[in-house]
Design a protein around this motif. Structure first.
Motif, PDB file in Angstrom:
ATOM      1  N   UNK A 123      56.502  57.636  33.357  1.00 48.12           N
ATOM      2  CA  UNK A 123      57.750  58.358  33.090  1.00 48.12           C
ATOM      3  C   UNK A 123      57.496  59.660  32.329  1.00 48.12           C
ATOM      4  N   UNK A 124      56.547  59.645  31.433  1.00 45.48           N
ATOM      5  CA  UNK A 124      56.210  60.871  30.708  1.00 45.48           C
ATOM      6  C   UNK A 124      55.660  61.925  31.662  1.00 45.48           C
ATOM      7  N   UNK A 125      54.809  61.507  32.594  1.00 45.82           N
ATOM      8  CA  UNK A 125      54.262  62.435  33.585  1.00 45.82           C
ATOM      9  C   UNK A 125      55.367  62.986  34.473  1.00 45.82           C
ATOM     10  N   UNK A 126      56.277  62.132  34.904  1.00 43.39           N
ATOM     11  CA  UNK A 126      57.400  62.590  35.731  1.00 43.39           C
ATOM     12  C   UNK A 126      58.281  63.566  34.960  1.00 43.39           C
ATOM     13  N   UNK A 127      58.501  63.287  33.688  1.00 45.94           N
ATOM     14  CA  UNK A 127      59.298  64.193  32.861  1.00 45.94           C
ATOM     15  C   UNK A 127      58.639  65.560  32.734  1.00 45.94           C
ATOM     16  N   UNK A 128      57.327  65.582  32.580  1.00 48.03           N
ATOM     17  CA  UNK A 128      56.621  66.875  32.493  1.00 48.03           C
ATOM     18  C   UNK A 128      56.732  67.639  33.799  1.00 48.03           C
ATOM     19  N   UNK A 129      56.612  66.938  34.926  1.00 46.30           N
ATOM     20  CA  UNK A 129      56.724  67.599  36.238  1.00 46.30           C
ATOM     21  C   UNK A 129      58.128  68.156  36.419  1.00 46.30           C
ATOM     22  N   UNK A 130      59.157  67.376  36.045  1.00 49.43           N
ATOM     23  CA  UNK A 130      60.538  67.836  36.170  1.00 49.43           C
ATOM     24  C   UNK A 130      60.795  69.051  35.281  1.00 49.43           C
ATOM     25  N   UNK A 131      60.284  69.026  34.056  1.00 45.98           N
ATOM     26  CA  UNK A 131      60.454  70.152  33.146  1.00 45.98           C
ATOM     27  C   UNK A 131      59.757  71.401  33.692  1.00 45.98           C
ATOM     28  N   UNK A 133      59.184  72.063  36.841  1.00 43.75           N
ATOM     29  CA  UNK A 133      59.959  72.522  37.998  1.00 43.75           C
ATOM     30  C   UNK A 133      61.209  73.271  37.542  1.00 43.75           C
ATOM     31  N   UNK A 134      61.876  72.775  36.506  1.00 44.94           N
ATOM     32  CA  UNK A 134      63.063  73.475  36.006  1.00 44.94           C
ATOM     33  C   UNK A 134      62.722  74.849  35.446  1.00 44.94           C
ATOM     34  N   UNK A 135      61.602  74.937  34.768  1.00 41.47           N
ATOM     35  CA  UNK A 135      61.197  76.227  34.198  1.00 41.47           C
ATOM     36  C   UNK A 135      60.880  77.224  35.299  1.00 41.47           C
ATOM     37  N   UNK A 136      60.241  76.746  36.355  1.00 43.55           N
ATOM     38  CA  UNK A 136      59.856  77.655  37.443  1.00 43.55           C
ATOM     39  C   UNK A 136      61.056  78.000  38.316  1.00 43.55           C
ATOM     40  N   UNK A 137      61.912  77.033  38.598  1.00 41.57           N
ATOM     41  CA  UNK A 137      63.000  77.237  39.552  1.00 41.57           C
ATOM     42  C   UNK A 137      64.221  77.892  38.918  1.00 41.57           C
ATOM     43  N   UNK A 138      64.469  77.708  37.623  1.00 46.43           N
ATOM     44  CA  UNK A 138      65.702  78.211  37.006  1.00 46.43           C
ATOM     45  C   UNK A 138      65.891  79.720  37.158  1.00 46.43           C
ATOM     46  N   UNK A 139      64.876  80.568  37.001  1.00 45.71           N
ATOM     47  CA  UNK A 139      65.128  82.001  37.233  1.00 45.71           C
ATOM     48  C   UNK A 139      65.499  82.298  38.686  1.00 45.71           C
ATOM     49  N   UNK A 140      64.876  81.554  39.610  1.00 43.01           N
ATOM     50  CA  UNK A 140      65.216  81.761  41.020  1.00 43.01           C
ATOM     51  C   UNK A 140      66.636  81.299  41.312  1.00 43.01           C
ATOM     52  N   UNK A 141      67.075  80.206  40.700  1.00 42.66           N
ATOM     53  CA  UNK A 141      68.432  79.708  40.905  1.00 42.66           C
ATOM     54  C   UNK A 141      69.457  80.690  40.342  1.00 42.66           C
ATOM     55  N   UNK A 142      69.184  81.262  39.197  1.00 41.24           N
ATOM     56  CA  UNK A 142      70.099  82.253  38.612  1.00 41.24           C
ATOM     57  C   UNK A 142      70.185  83.477  39.509  1.00 41.24           C
TER      58      UNK A 142
END
Length: 161
Positions: A123-131, A133-142
């Motif tokens: 779960x910790x590894x999945x959380x790091x991957x999700x975080x 992805x959010x950091x990389x994708x959030x500027x593109x989503x905005x």
């Protein structure tokens, strides 16, 4: 120093000993002699500058020498203060060891403990991957949301006209 080593030796058998001593007395004497010499030089230059028969060119040279001597005196005084403060503090470090190596105690987990440990790690590894992805994708989503809003506004203007 010898008293401290003897008292530490009384705690048990000394297996090895490393001793480092820095003698600051000679450095202090040298610095004090340099300071006395510089003070005499400053006094002599002051006395020479008071001579009214001294030509202006000589006065300028003496003033330069006086300034250099005062700067050197300040540096020597500062260095001597450092020597004094070094002499007032001492360090003793002690490393205690045993002749036999101590084996670390193995920590045995049960089946449930191993499963929980693996699940938490996953779960910790999945959380790091999700975080990530959010950091990389959030500027593109905005950026995509801004483009969509701009295009929508453009279409509404065209329909209104």
């Amino acid at each position: 120093m010898k008293v401290a080593i003897a008292r530490l030796g009384g705690l048990g058998t000394l297996v090895s000993q490393e001793l480092s001593v820095t003698d600051l007395q000679q450095r202090f004497r040298t610095q004090s002699a340099q300071i006395a010499q510089l003070r005499r030089r400053v006094a002599a230059l002051h006395a020479a500058l008071l001579d009214p028969a001294l030509p202006e060119a000589q006065k300028v040279l003496l003033q330069i020498r006086l300034a250099e001597s005062k700067r050197a005196l300040a540096q020597r005084l500062h260095a001597r203060k450092g020597t004094i403060s070094s002499g007032t503090t001492a360090q003793i470090s002690l490393v205690i060891g045993t002749e036999k190596a101590i084996a670390p105690v193995a920590h045995h987990r049960g089946r449930l403990g191993r499963m929980l440990h693996s699940a938490v790690g996953f779960l910790a590894l999945e959380g790091m991957i999700l975080l990530y992805a959010l950091i990389v994708i959030s500027p593109l989503a905005v950026l995509a949301a801004l483009v969509w809003a701009w295009r929508r506004r453009s279409v509404e203007r065209l329909l209104a006209a």
